[in-house]
Design an enzyme around this catalytic site. Structure first.
Site, PDB file in Angstrom:
ATOM      1  N   LYS A  54      11.909 -63.389-108.755  1.00 47.64           N
ATOM      2  CA  LYS A  54      11.413 -63.407-110.140  1.00 47.64           C
ATOM      3  C   LYS A  54      10.715 -64.727-110.444  1.00 47.64           C
ATOM      4  O   LYS A  54       9.617 -64.742-111.002  1.00 47.64           O
ATOM      5  CB  LYS A  54      12.596 -63.223-111.107  1.00 47.64           C
ATOM      6  CG  LYS A  54      12.289 -63.582-112.549  1.00 47.64           C
ATOM      7  CD  LYS A  54      13.475 -63.401-113.459  1.00 47.64           C
ATOM      8  CE  LYS A  54      14.436 -64.549-113.560  1.00 47.64           C
ATOM      9  NZ  LYS A  54      13.989 -65.685-114.405  1.00 47.64           N
ATOM     10  N   ARG A  64      10.537 -67.333-121.776  1.00 52.23           N
ATOM     11  CA  ARG A  64      10.185 -68.752-121.813  1.00 52.23           C
ATOM     12  C   ARG A  64       9.063 -69.128-120.853  1.00 52.23           C
ATOM     13  O   ARG A  64       8.168 -69.902-121.181  1.00 52.23           O
ATOM     14  CB  ARG A  64      11.441 -69.554-121.481  1.00 52.23           C
ATOM     15  CG  ARG A  64      11.396 -70.922-121.996  1.00 52.23           C
ATOM     16  CD  ARG A  64      12.507 -71.753-121.464  1.00 52.23           C
ATOM     17  NE  ARG A  64      11.948 -73.017-121.074  1.00 52.23           N
ATOM     18  CZ  ARG A  64      11.661 -73.987-121.911  1.00 52.23           C
ATOM     19  NH1 ARG A  64      11.910 -73.852-123.184  1.00 52.23           N
ATOM     20  NH2 ARG A  64      11.112 -75.098-121.495  1.00 52.23           N
ATOM     21  N   CYS A  66      17.183 -71.676-126.269  1.00 47.98           N
ATOM     22  CA  CYS A  66      17.637 -70.519-125.518  1.00 47.98           C
ATOM     23  C   CYS A  66      19.091 -70.730-125.157  1.00 47.98           C
ATOM     24  O   CYS A  66      19.657 -71.791-125.405  1.00 47.98           O
ATOM     25  CB  CYS A  66      16.766 -70.262-124.303  1.00 47.98           C
ATOM     26  SG  CYS A  66      17.333 -70.991-122.806  1.00 47.98           S
ATOM     27  N   ARG A  76      15.948 -76.958-123.789  1.00 48.06           N
ATOM     28  CA  ARG A  76      14.780 -76.692-122.952  1.00 48.06           C
ATOM     29  C   ARG A  76      13.453 -77.074-123.619  1.00 48.06           C
ATOM     30  O   ARG A  76      12.638 -76.221-123.971  1.00 48.06           O
ATOM     31  CB  ARG A  76      14.770 -75.228-122.505  1.00 48.06           C
ATOM     32  CG  ARG A  76      16.017 -74.872-121.739  1.00 48.06           C
ATOM     33  CD  ARG A  76      15.977 -73.500-121.165  1.00 48.06           C
ATOM     34  NE  ARG A  76      15.162 -73.391-119.966  1.00 48.06           N
ATOM     35  CZ  ARG A  76      14.898 -72.257-119.356  1.00 48.06           C
ATOM     36  NH1 ARG A  76      15.356 -71.130-119.838  1.00 48.06           N
ATOM     37  NH2 ARG A  76      14.163 -72.219-118.269  1.00 48.06           N
ATOM     38  N   PRO A  77      13.212 -78.370-123.802  1.00 48.14           N
ATOM     39  CA  PRO A  77      11.967 -78.825-124.427  1.00 48.14           C
ATOM     40  C   PRO A  77      10.752 -78.608-123.529  1.00 48.14           C
ATOM     41  O   PRO A  77      10.896 -78.279-122.341  1.00 48.14           O
ATOM     42  CB  PRO A  77      12.207 -80.322-124.628  1.00 48.14           C
ATOM     43  CG  PRO A  77      13.237 -80.697-123.635  1.00 48.14           C
ATOM     44  CD  PRO A  77      14.077 -79.483-123.396  1.00 48.14           C
ATOM     45  N   VAL A  78       9.538 -78.799-124.092  1.00 50.10           N
ATOM     46  CA  VAL A  78       8.308 -78.663-123.295  1.00 50.10           C
ATOM     47  C   VAL A  78       7.512 -79.971-123.280  1.00 50.10           C
ATOM     48  O   VAL A  78       6.345 -79.988-122.933  1.00 50.10           O
ATOM     49  CB  VAL A  78       7.403 -77.501-123.797  1.00 50.10           C
ATOM     50  CG1 VAL A  78       8.038 -76.159-123.518  1.00 50.10           C
ATOM     51  CG2 VAL A  78       7.061 -77.663-125.274  1.00 50.10           C
ATOM     52  N   ASP A  79       8.178 -81.089-123.649  1.00 47.38           N
ATOM     53  CA  ASP A  79       7.462 -82.375-123.733  1.00 47.38           C
ATOM     54  C   ASP A  79       6.771 -82.744-122.412  1.00 47.38           C
ATOM     55  O   ASP A  79       5.644 -83.244-122.395  1.00 47.38           O
ATOM     56  CB  ASP A  79       8.424 -83.491-124.175  1.00 47.38           C
ATOM     57  CG  ASP A  79       9.654 -83.604-123.266  1.00 47.38           C
ATOM     58  OD1 ASP A  79      10.120 -82.557-122.788  1.00 47.38           O
ATOM     59  OD2 ASP A  79      10.128 -84.729-123.029  1.00 47.38           O
ATOM     60  N   LEU A  80       7.431 -82.482-121.279  1.00 44.43           N
ATOM     61  CA  LEU A  80       6.847 -82.879-119.991  1.00 44.43           C
ATOM     62  C   LEU A  80       5.633 -82.010-119.650  1.00 44.43           C
ATOM     63  O   LEU A  80       4.681 -82.471-119.012  1.00 44.43           O
ATOM     64  CB  LEU A  80       7.899 -82.808-118.880  1.00 44.43           C
ATOM     65  CG  LEU A  80       9.099 -83.749-119.069  1.00 44.43           C
ATOM     66  CD1 LEU A  80      10.177 -83.495-118.028  1.00 44.43           C
ATOM     67  CD2 LEU A  80       8.637 -85.212-118.995  1.00 44.43           C
ATOM     68  N   ASP A  90      20.859 -72.185-110.933  1.00 42.17           N
ATOM     69  CA  ASP A  90      20.847 -70.724-111.114  1.00 42.17           C
ATOM     70  C   ASP A  90      21.935 -70.017-110.302  1.00 42.17           C
ATOM     71  O   ASP A  90      22.076 -68.797-110.394  1.00 42.17           O
ATOM     72  CB  ASP A  90      19.466 -70.147-110.751  1.00 42.17           C
ATOM     73  CG  ASP A  90      18.398 -70.540-111.763  1.00 42.17           C
ATOM     74  OD1 ASP A  90      18.749 -71.024-112.849  1.00 42.17           O
ATOM     75  OD2 ASP A  90      17.201 -70.352-111.451  1.00 42.17           O
ATOM     76  N   ILE A 130      21.573 -79.997-114.743  1.00 41.47           N
ATOM     77  CA  ILE A 130      20.202 -79.607-115.117  1.00 41.47           C
ATOM     78  C   ILE A 130      20.117 -79.176-116.588  1.00 41.47           C
ATOM     79  O   ILE A 130      19.255 -79.644-117.327  1.00 41.47           O
ATOM     80  CB  ILE A 130      19.676 -78.468-114.208  1.00 41.47           C
ATOM     81  CG1 ILE A 130      19.855 -78.812-112.724  1.00 41.47           C
ATOM     82  CG2 ILE A 130      18.209 -78.149-114.536  1.00 41.47           C
ATOM     83  CD1 ILE A 130      18.975 -79.907-112.181  1.00 41.47           C
TER      84      ILE A 130
HETATM   85  C1  EPZ Z   1      12.918 -72.920-113.977  1.00 43.42           C
HETATM   86  O1  EPZ Z   1      12.956 -73.157-115.383  1.00 43.42           O
HETATM   87  C2  EPZ Z   1      13.537 -71.562-113.759  1.00 43.42           C
HETATM   88  N1  EPZ Z   1      12.775 -70.544-114.489  1.00 43.42           N
HETATM   89  C3  EPZ Z   1      14.990 -71.573-114.222  1.00 43.42           C
HETATM   90  O2  EPZ Z   1      15.563 -70.320-113.914  1.00 43.42           O
HETATM   91  C4  EPZ Z   1      15.757 -72.656-113.469  1.00 43.42           C
HETATM   92  O3  EPZ Z   1      17.068 -72.715-113.941  1.00 43.42           O
HETATM   93  C5  EPZ Z   1      15.058 -74.002-113.660  1.00 43.42           C
HETATM   94  O4  EPZ Z   1      13.661 -73.905-113.264  1.00 43.42           O
HETATM   95  C6  EPZ Z   1      15.690 -75.126-112.851  1.00 43.42           C
HETATM   96  O5  EPZ Z   1      15.694 -74.787-111.501  1.00 43.42           O
HETATM   97  C7  EPZ Z   1      11.701 -69.989-113.927  1.00 43.42           C
HETATM   98  O6  EPZ Z   1      11.259 -70.372-112.851  1.00 43.42           O
HETATM   99  C8  EPZ Z   1      11.035 -68.893-114.674  1.00 43.42           C
HETATM  100  P1  EPZ Z   1      12.779 -77.078-115.501  1.00 43.42           P
HETATM  101  P2  EPZ Z   1      12.136 -74.367-116.013  1.00 43.42           P
HETATM  102  O7  EPZ Z   1      11.546 -77.429-116.240  1.00 43.42           O
HETATM  103  O8  EPZ Z   1      10.903 -74.580-115.211  1.00 43.42           O
HETATM  104  C9  EPZ Z   1      14.101 -80.417-118.642  1.00 43.42           C
HETATM  105  C10 EPZ Z   1      16.767 -68.313-114.360  1.00 43.42           C
HETATM  106  O9  EPZ Z   1      17.961 -68.022-114.635  1.00 43.42           O
HETATM  107  N2  EPZ Z   1      12.742 -80.384-119.206  1.00 43.42           N
HETATM  108  O10 EPZ Z   1      12.830 -77.354-114.035  1.00 43.42           O
HETATM  109  O11 EPZ Z   1      12.006 -74.082-117.452  1.00 43.42           O
HETATM  110  C11 EPZ Z   1      14.871 -79.142-118.893  1.00 43.42           C
HETATM  111  O12 EPZ Z   1      15.397 -79.103-120.208  1.00 43.42           O
HETATM  112  C12 EPZ Z   1      16.072 -69.492-114.994  1.00 43.42           C
HETATM  113  O13 EPZ Z   1      16.065 -67.650-113.585  1.00 43.42           O
HETATM  114  C13 EPZ Z   1      12.398 -81.320-120.160  1.00 43.42           C
HETATM  115  O14 EPZ Z   1      13.203 -82.168-120.563  1.00 43.42           O
HETATM  116  O15 EPZ Z   1      13.155 -75.554-115.785  1.00 43.42           O
HETATM  117  C14 EPZ Z   1      15.909 -79.200-117.803  1.00 43.42           C
HETATM  118  O16 EPZ Z   1      16.936 -80.050-118.215  1.00 43.42           O
HETATM  119  C15 EPZ Z   1      16.830 -70.126-116.080  1.00 43.42           C
HETATM  120  N3  EPZ Z   1      11.128 -81.291-120.686  1.00 43.42           N
HETATM  121  C16 EPZ Z   1      15.155 -79.855-116.647  1.00 43.42           C
HETATM  122  O17 EPZ Z   1      14.027 -80.508-117.247  1.00 43.42           O
HETATM  123  C17 EPZ Z   1      10.218 -80.374-120.265  1.00 43.42           C
HETATM  124  O18 EPZ Z   1       9.084 -80.388-120.772  1.00 43.42           O
HETATM  125  C18 EPZ Z   1      14.663 -78.909-115.586  1.00 43.42           C
HETATM  126  O19 EPZ Z   1      14.003 -77.814-116.198  1.00 43.42           O
HETATM  127  C19 EPZ Z   1      10.564 -79.429-119.270  1.00 43.42           C
HETATM  128  C20 EPZ Z   1      11.847 -79.459-118.756  1.00 43.42           C
END
Ligand code: EPZ
Length: 431
Positions: free
Chosen positions: A22, A102, A126, A131-135, A316, A338
């Site tokens: 997925k 998301r 969620c 889960r912010p999008v700042d990065l 996950d 995480i």
């Molecule tokens: C991906 O989410 C996966 N989703 C998640 O799977 C998975 O848990 C996650 O990566 C970590 O491996 C998909 O691929 C669709 P991140 P993503 O950005 O990309 C923080 C599942 O069950 N962060 O790697 O959204 C964030 O809050 C899902 O299949 C910021 O602070 O995760 C987290 O603490 C759930 N600012 C960390 O980074 C940002 O702008 C890692 O998140 C972006 C993220």
């Protein structure tokens, strides 16, 4: 709403074909927005999240065609879908669509790179944390976009196109790395990504982008270099196997005992998690067809786990391993680094008799010899499947409510388990 009824106690024996991932399929589908030509994806899993993303892409003007079955295809083969974004007719991704998935926020990168503008709803909170999008927005700004946030929407503009830049992630982010790969592929000049995510799904996206004509070096390491190109072309790409699905069934076998071949899974996709599973007492053997997982008698040993970005232990799989530890002979400590709120399964596992207490970002699990079936429900996909794993080893009947969470990420879950001898049935809501 559908429910799943599980009567625990049967060992799992047989073969489980692992579906397409997925979390690889979603960014690959989004990458179809980068080209006016056809992107054909093979091994796309049949999941609610995939269908939802097809609706979202359709709203931007992407046509899709699902190819029919071919001679020699296994009955469970993934779908082959052609995506064709000849014209992008709408650069807005509305709240009603984005809030349900998301990952759909990531459309912002290809829309901006190809069309010079995008308006995408903020995804919102969620069940597993804020889960912010700042990065992700930092990435777009570093590549020259102007970003404004207004009434819950991110407005991104780069009228004269994006330009390469240096991106240094303060935190490893999968979505941030996907965003950077897609945006930088069509930017003017070169981009350097430091502290990039190394997840196999990032490598899969980069491989597909390279087939489309992108110039990317270093995917799979924490330093990725991208040389932007003027346009991308169509390609054909096969979605990689779902490592989280494979790890989930491996956990289920370790829980119930038995012997199962996880067809299509490889050790390289799950480096740390499989070592941990071996420590619990399971046997894992890599074969040319996939991973063979077995546990025949013997205790489940307790283990301490800390989640980390790839190649570390995946967040996950945290809930699934916690389910396994509820029956270990001793106490385990599971630390989540995480997401700050990914312990929603704890109170539901407790309904089955598990003894778990939370200490900040850690869960202390005191293993018990017996779990007992009960009605349960969970608020996210991986939490839901952890309840299924616990129920497979619990005495009596468990009813798992809110099955739509499972349908978001596990293809034909009950069919795959029943084929290996589990007593599992979907109770469909009438009408
Ligand atoms: C991906 O989410 C996966 N989703 C998640 O799977 C998975 O848990 C996650 O990566 C970590 O491996 C998909 O691929 C669709 P991140 P993503 O950005 O990309 C923080 C599942 O069950 N962060 O790697 O959204 C964030 O809050 C899902 O299949 C910021 O602070 O995760 C987290 O603490 C759930 N600012 C960390 O980074 C940002 O702008 C890692 O998140 C972006 C993220």
């Amino acid at each position: 709403m559908d429910r799943i009824r599980i009567v625990g106690g049967n060992p799992l024996n047989g073969l489980i074909p692992v579906s397409g991932a997925k979390n690889a399929a979603l960014p690959l589908m989004i990458a179809s927005l980068l080209t006016a030509e056809t992107l054909t994806l093979e091994n796309v899993p049949r999941l609610a999240d995939v269908s939802q993303l097809m609706r979202i892409l359709g709203n931007h003007g992407v046509d899709y065609r699902i190819e029919g079955k071919r001679i020699g295809d296994a009955p469970y083969a993934g779908q082959t879908i052609q995506f064709h974004a000849a014209d992008i007719v709408d650069t807005t991704a509305p709240y009603e669509l984005v809030s349900r998935l998301r990952a759909s926020f990531w459309v912002i990168a290809p829309l901006l790179a190809r069309m010079g503008e995008a308006k995408v709803s903020l995804p919102g909170g969620c069940a597993i944390g804020t889960r912010p999008v700042d990065l992700l927005l930092m990435v777009l700004e570093k590549l020259g976009a102007e970003i404004e946030i207004d009434s819950g929407y991110v407005l991104a503009k780069a009228r004269r196109g994006l330009r390469g830049g240096e991106i240094d992630f303060a935190k490893v982010t999968v979505g941030g790395t996907h965003t950077a790969l897609m945006a930088a592929s069509l930017a003017h000049g070169s981009t350097l990504i430091k502290n990039a995510a190394r997840e196999p799904e990032v490598v899969d996206l980069a491989d597909c982008l390279v087939k489309m004509g992108a110039k990317i070096k270093g995917a799979g390491t924490s330093r990725i270099e991208i040389e932007g190109v003027g346009s991308l072309q169509g390609a054909r790409h096969t979605v990689l196997p779902d490592r989280i699905e494979a790890g989930t069934y491996a956990c289920a076998v370790a829980m119930t005992g038995g012997d199962v071949l996880l067809e299509g899974a490889t050790e390289a996709l799950l480096p740390v998690a499989l070592d941990v599973l071996r420590q619990t007492g399971a046997r894992i053997e890599e074969t040319p067809k996939g991973l063979r997982v077995s546990r025949n008698g013997g205790a489940i040993n307790p283990v301490d786990i800390t989640t980390a970005p790839f190649p570390g232990f995946p967040t996950d799989l945290q809930a699934q391993f916690m389910a396994l530890m509820t029956r270990a002979e001793g106490t385990s400590r599971i630390t989540e680094t995480i997401f700050e709120n990914r312990f929603m399964h704890v109170q539901e596992l407790a309904r089955l008799g598990a003894r778990i207490r939370l200490e900040g970002d850690a869960a202390i699990v005191e293993g018990r010899p017996v779990l007992k079936g009960a009605p349960v429900m969970a608020t996210d996909l991986r939490a839901s499947v952890s309840l299924v794993i616990a129920a497979l080893a619990a005495e009596g009947e468990t009813l798992v409510h809110r099955v739509y969470h499972l349908d978001r990420g596990f293809e034909r879950l009950e069919e795959k388990l029943v084929a290996c001898g589990a007593d599992v049935e979907r109770l469909r809501e009438a009408g």
